[in-house]
Design a protein around this motif. Structure first.
Motif, PDB file in Angstrom:
ATOM      1  N   ARG A 416       0.832  -1.211   0.000  1.00  0.00           N
ATOM      2  CA  ARG A 416       0.000   0.000   0.000  1.00  0.00           C
ATOM      3  C   ARG A 416       0.863   1.256   0.000  1.00  0.00           C
ATOM      4  O   ARG A 416       0.514   2.255  -0.645  1.00  0.00           O
ATOM      5  CB  ARG A 416      -0.933  -0.003   1.219  1.00  0.00           C
ATOM      6  CG  ARG A 416      -1.858  -1.200   1.289  1.00  0.00           C
ATOM      7  CD  ARG A 416      -2.880  -1.226   0.180  1.00  0.00           C
ATOM      8  NE  ARG A 416      -3.594  -2.512   0.151  1.00  0.00           N
ATOM      9  CZ  ARG A 416      -4.669  -2.747  -0.570  1.00  0.00           C
ATOM     10  NH1 ARG A 416      -5.171  -1.797  -1.324  1.00  0.00           N
ATOM     11  NH2 ARG A 416      -5.247  -3.947  -0.568  1.00  0.00           N
ATOM     12  N   ALA A 419       2.023   1.886  -3.390  1.00  0.00           N
ATOM     13  CA  ALA A 419       0.927   2.344  -4.255  1.00  0.00           C
ATOM     14  C   ALA A 419       0.463   3.759  -3.906  1.00  0.00           C
ATOM     15  O   ALA A 419      -0.460   4.289  -4.536  1.00  0.00           O
ATOM     16  CB  ALA A 419      -0.248   1.374  -4.163  1.00  0.00           C
ATOM     17  N   GLU A 421      -0.951   4.634  -1.005  1.00  0.00           N
ATOM     18  CA  GLU A 421      -2.206   4.518  -0.252  1.00  0.00           C
ATOM     19  C   GLU A 421      -1.916   4.391   1.244  1.00  0.00           C
ATOM     20  O   GLU A 421      -0.765   4.201   1.655  1.00  0.00           O
ATOM     21  CB  GLU A 421      -2.995   3.302  -0.761  1.00  0.00           C
ATOM     22  CG  GLU A 421      -3.373   3.443  -2.234  1.00  0.00           C
ATOM     23  CD  GLU A 421      -3.868   2.149  -2.863  1.00  0.00           C
ATOM     24  OE1 GLU A 421      -4.052   2.124  -4.097  1.00  0.00           O
ATOM     25  OE2 GLU A 421      -4.053   1.152  -2.122  1.00  0.00           O
ATOM     26  N   ASN A 553      -8.182   7.802   1.272  1.00  0.00           N
ATOM     27  CA  ASN A 553      -7.049   7.098   0.675  1.00  0.00           C
ATOM     28  C   ASN A 553      -6.648   5.855   1.459  1.00  0.00           C
ATOM     29  O   ASN A 553      -5.636   5.224   1.161  1.00  0.00           O
ATOM     30  CB  ASN A 553      -5.844   8.050   0.560  1.00  0.00           C
ATOM     31  CG  ASN A 553      -4.817   7.569  -0.437  1.00  0.00           C
ATOM     32  OD1 ASN A 553      -5.156   7.040  -1.489  1.00  0.00           O
ATOM     33  ND2 ASN A 553      -3.540   7.722  -0.111  1.00  0.00           N
ATOM     34  N   THR A 555      -6.836   2.148   2.254  1.00  0.00           N
ATOM     35  CA  THR A 555      -7.306   0.963   1.528  1.00  0.00           C
ATOM     36  C   THR A 555      -6.999  -0.349   2.241  1.00  0.00           C
ATOM     37  O   THR A 555      -7.447  -1.403   1.802  1.00  0.00           O
ATOM     38  CB  THR A 555      -6.667   0.908   0.130  1.00  0.00           C
ATOM     39  OG1 THR A 555      -5.241   0.952   0.264  1.00  0.00           O
ATOM     40  CG2 THR A 555      -7.130   2.088  -0.725  1.00  0.00           C
ATOM     41  N   GLY A 589     -11.251   1.332   1.875  1.00  0.00           N
ATOM     42  CA  GLY A 589     -11.886   1.366   0.562  1.00  0.00           C
ATOM     43  C   GLY A 589     -13.161   2.159   0.497  1.00  0.00           C
ATOM     44  O   GLY A 589     -14.116   1.757  -0.172  1.00  0.00           O
ATOM     45  N   ALA A 592     -12.828   5.346  -4.399  1.00  0.00           N
ATOM     46  CA  ALA A 592     -12.848   4.535  -5.626  1.00  0.00           C
ATOM     47  C   ALA A 592     -11.958   3.305  -5.541  1.00  0.00           C
ATOM     48  O   ALA A 592     -12.215   2.293  -6.198  1.00  0.00           O
ATOM     49  CB  ALA A 592     -12.419   5.406  -6.805  1.00  0.00           C
ATOM     50  N   LYS A 593     -10.895   3.367  -4.726  1.00  0.00           N
ATOM     51  CA  LYS A 593      -9.964   2.246  -4.637  1.00  0.00           C
ATOM     52  C   LYS A 593     -10.527   1.155  -3.734  1.00  0.00           C
ATOM     53  O   LYS A 593     -11.037   1.439  -2.657  1.00  0.00           O
ATOM     54  CB  LYS A 593      -8.621   2.730  -4.103  1.00  0.00           C
ATOM     55  CG  LYS A 593      -7.958   3.777  -4.976  1.00  0.00           C
ATOM     56  CD  LYS A 593      -6.711   4.346  -4.317  1.00  0.00           C
ATOM     57  CE  LYS A 593      -6.103   5.465  -5.152  1.00  0.00           C
ATOM     58  NZ  LYS A 593      -4.940   6.092  -4.459  1.00  0.00           N
ATOM     59  N   ARG A 594     -10.403  -0.089  -4.169  1.00  0.00           N
ATOM     60  CA  ARG A 594     -10.950  -1.207  -3.402  1.00  0.00           C
ATOM     61  C   ARG A 594     -10.118  -1.428  -2.133  1.00  0.00           C
ATOM     62  O   ARG A 594      -8.899  -1.306  -2.133  1.00  0.00           O
ATOM     63  CB  ARG A 594     -10.965  -2.483  -4.232  1.00  0.00           C
ATOM     64  CG  ARG A 594     -11.773  -3.602  -3.583  1.00  0.00           C
ATOM     65  CD  ARG A 594     -11.896  -4.816  -4.476  1.00  0.00           C
ATOM     66  NE  ARG A 594     -12.778  -5.796  -3.874  1.00  0.00           N
ATOM     67  CZ  ARG A 594     -14.080  -5.864  -4.077  1.00  0.00           C
ATOM     68  NH1 ARG A 594     -14.648  -4.998  -4.891  1.00  0.00           N
ATOM     69  NH2 ARG A 594     -14.831  -6.777  -3.492  1.00  0.00           N
TER      70      ARG A 594
END
Length: 731
Positions: A416, A419, A421, A553, A555, A589, A592-594
């Motif tokens: 994460r 990424a 996140e 943000n 996730t 999540g 939009a991010k799972r």
């Protein structure tokens, strides 16, 4: 035409005071008379105390000795609905009425005469030199023409310094006036458009609006998965309430939630609501109390005690996160704010909305019994979807005793970070370590005043008792055997977890969220705002982070010890673990991010862990309800906890034993009595604690029986008796 007073001058009136007395006291009505509900100042010995006229005096003594009411306070009288509410709460919780009045008047300076302060409004002139800052002040005053503001309020609204406002006063563009200190709040505009709702949200909002419009009592359980937009839905009910000219109350379980919520209210209605919780100043508490009673506050956001504000025309009560344990007051007046909200609404023809992603079994059962209606929001708002949930079997990990984050969870966090996140590591345990033990003699450092181990708080460099708040420095030597450098922390708290995270991810931006790490509610709000804006890569937190926060943000959620809440004999252990795990997993999540939620557990096959992972909430509630029903415990039975405490253990146990032997009033209603026995935490603040537990059928008149039972035993002055109806904790 002037109405004659209910009690003419010299008439005996009964005045309920906030002093610990067993009854209202008789006083003569003052010059000009008074009426039921009037707040008054009365003499009591050499002092003058706050009271409320509760009815006609009883007399039965030499009337020449009766003292007169000193004065009637310049605040609206207590309404009949409020007096009835206090009496019913007192009867339900077995609380003395003076304690109830004290709860309902928790604002400073109510007996003081009104005071003045400087306020600012639009003047007639225009400044000779117009700057951007000056223009913003004038535009703000034009937008809210007719309203006045304090210097700080006007500067904040316009986004300027106070010196800009003062310059406009000198120029004649702004008027400075003296005004009563307790001003009405800015009016909220219910006609402003809210956010666009989905079909399911719009349908639920329409149903709630219709319930509020009927202006009669009803209770609705608004059940929606985390991130489904429950807040936007019930704000539509608030809009309907305000449009009807009635007041709205929204209860939140955590002060840290208020900042984001108030922002959403301001966006929806164009002004901020009133706030009532421990984080507001004493001056603001008095203003809120008075304006609620005078109709100068349309909407209040508050903690559980906001339920006892003197609303003039209460039309809606929202209990957000209604399942939360913090709604139960555990000292002083022992009550459940969720249940008392329903009681208050029934007395003033108001609507109740109980909102939660994981409802309490009590609310679920009331829906099943047809007492409440239910609305479901089964999908997250927008593109967001519910996170994937998996268990990490810690029996397969080969971690050293000083490590608590599994390799698989660490890898997920690392992914994460790469990424861009955020990750949340959740551990419901404050401090650095729950126990400090001497490896030379085995001594565990305990509180001097409580039967509890002291928790190490390394950030504060102190040991702290979480029962009484006592602190002491972390010693260099064992207090028992004097061994040096042999004291060792045992078990993890969030601070220790933070230490491990920094070792694993030395370059990551880390934030630790725990209530005892922030000196003020403002500092905590700022930290949460920073996280929501993405300034942190890894968040470490206690249950504080599980309550309604929106971190777009974030996730990944990693639960360090998913088994922690399953330990012990609490009848609600399974329910609370289920709720907490589902709530904290729901932080992942939300945009939009799972998202993904990983639960570290040594019992992956446990039915509660399996229910959490499967998401079969209805199946869990049905199974839990069946077990509770079979055992005859709440919500399918009645319970009361009795705690006797005092400095002498033998004396406390003798009184408890005498009560157990004289339990005929309980037997008369078919109740069962368990105990006496030492409480799980047997000593708090130097007082020994002994518990008894009463269990009865749902329909049993348990309050009357408990009152008769307690009255037949003489309680020594040194011993304190506490009766908790519908206990939530059993410590």
């Amino acid at each position: 035409m002037t109405l004659s007073p209910q009690f003419p001058e010299g008439t005996l009136v009964a005045v309920l005071t906030t002093e610990p007395l067993d009854r209202p006291l008789d006083y003569k009505s003052p010059e000009g008379g008074c009426g039921i509900g009037d707040f008054v100042e009365v003499p009591l010995g050499p002092r003058r105390v706050l009271g409320c006229v509760w009815g006609a005096g009883k007399g039965g003594f030499d009337l020449s000795k009766a003292r007169s009411v000193s004065s009637i306070l310049d605040i609206p009288p207590m309404r009949e609905e409020m007096r009835s509410f206090l009496e019913r709460v007192a009867a339900y919780t077995l609380t003395p009425m003076p304690s109830m009045l004290r709860l309902a008047t928790r604002a400073p300076g109510l007996m003081n005469p009104p005071s003045m302060r400087k306020v600012y409004r639009r003047g007639d002139g225009m400044p000779a030199r117009a700057t951007e800052a000056r223009t913003r002040v004038i535009d703000a005053l034009e937008e809210y023409r007719g309203l006045s503001f304090t210097l700080k309020e006007l500067a904040e609204i316009a986004g300027v310094s106070t010196s800009v406002v003062k310059g406009l006063v000198e120029a004649g563009a702004v008027r400075e006036e003296d005004s009563p200190r307790d001003l009405p709040f800015m009016r909220l505009d219910p006609s402003r458009a809210g956010k666009e709702l989905t079909g399911a949200q719009a349908e639920a909002a329409t149903t709630l609006r219709a319930a509020v419009a009927r202006e009669e009592y009803s209770t609705t359980l608004l059940k929606g998965v985390t991130g489904s937009g429950k807040t936007e839905v019930y704000l539509e009910a608030v809009a309907e309430c305000l449009a009807k000219g009635r007041q709205a109350l929204v209860l939140l379980p955590e002060i840290a939630l208020t900042a984001e919520f108030i922002t959403r209210v301001e966006e929806r209605f164009g002004a901020k609501p009133a706030e009532w919780h421990s984080g507001v100043t004493m001056t603001e508490r008095r203003r809120v109390w008075k304006m609620v009673g005078a109709g100068g506050a349309q909407m209040v956001i508050g903690a559980r005690s906001a339920l006892y504000l003197p609303f003039q025309n209460l039309g809606l009560i929202v209990v957000d996160e209604e399942h939360d344990q913090s709604y139960k007051q555990e000292d002083g007046v022992l009550y459940s704010a969720r249940d008392m909200a329903v009681m208050r609404a029934s007395l003033c023809s108001a609507t109740v909305v109980l909102a939660s992603a994981t409802p309490s079994l009590e609310s679920w059962a009331n829906v099943e019994a047809g007492k409440y209606t239910r609305l479901d929001l089964e999908a997250r708002f927008g593109p967001a979807v519910m996170p994937d949930m998996r268990a990490l079997d810690m029996r397969e990990e080969k971690l050293p005793s000083t490590r608590f984050i599994s390799e698989r969870l660490a890898a997920a966090v690392r992914h994460r970070i790469e990424a861009g996140e955020q990750s949340l590591l959740f551990l419901n345990r404050r401090g650095y370590a729950p126990v400090t033990i001497c490896r030379a003699c085995g001594y565990q450092i305990a509180c001097d005043h409580c039967d509890a181990r002291m928790v190490e708080h390394r950030f504060l460099k102190r040991l702290m008792c979480h029962q009484c708040g006592e602190t002491k420095p972390i010693p260099d030597r064992c207090p028992s055997c004097d061994a040096e450098d042999r004291l060792a922390p045992v078990g993890p708290g969030v601070e220790r977890l933070g230490e491990e995270v920094k070792a694993l991810f030395p370059d990551a931006k880390v934030a630790v969220l725990s209530s005892d790490l922030f000196g003020s509610a403002r500092a905590l709000k700022e930290a949460i705002t920073d996280i929501a804006q993405g300034d942190t890569e890894i968040v470490i937190g206690t249950q504080l982070v599980a309550k309604g926060h929106n971190f777009p943000n974030l996730t990944l959620v990693g639960v360090i010890d998913a088994d922690l809440g399953l330990q012990g004999s609490d009848l609600r252990a399974a329910e609370r673990t289920f709720q907490l795990m589902r709530q904290v997993a729901g932080r992942a999540g939300r945009a939009a991010k799972r998202g993904e939620a990983l639960l570290q557990t040594y019992q992956p096959e446990h039915p509660v862990i399996q229910a959490i992972l499967s998401g079969d909430e209805e199946g869990f509630w049905r199974a839990e309800a069946a077990e509770r029903k079979m055992a005859g415990v709440p919500p399918y039975g009645r319970m009361a906890g009795i705690v006797l405490s005092g400095p002498d253990l033998a004396q406390v146990m003798d009184v408890a034993t005498a009560m157990a032997r004289n339990s005929r009033p309980l037997q008369s209603i078919g109740a069962q009595l368990f105990g006496p026995a030492p409480a799980p935490i047997a000593r708090v603040r130097g007082r020994h604690r002994v518990r008894l537990l009463v269990k009865a059928e749902k329909s049993a008149p348990i309050q009357r029986a408990l009152a008769d039972w307690a009255a037949q035993v003489k309680i020594p002055n040194a011993i304190r008796l506490q009766i908790d109806i519908d206990p939530q904790s059993f410590w």
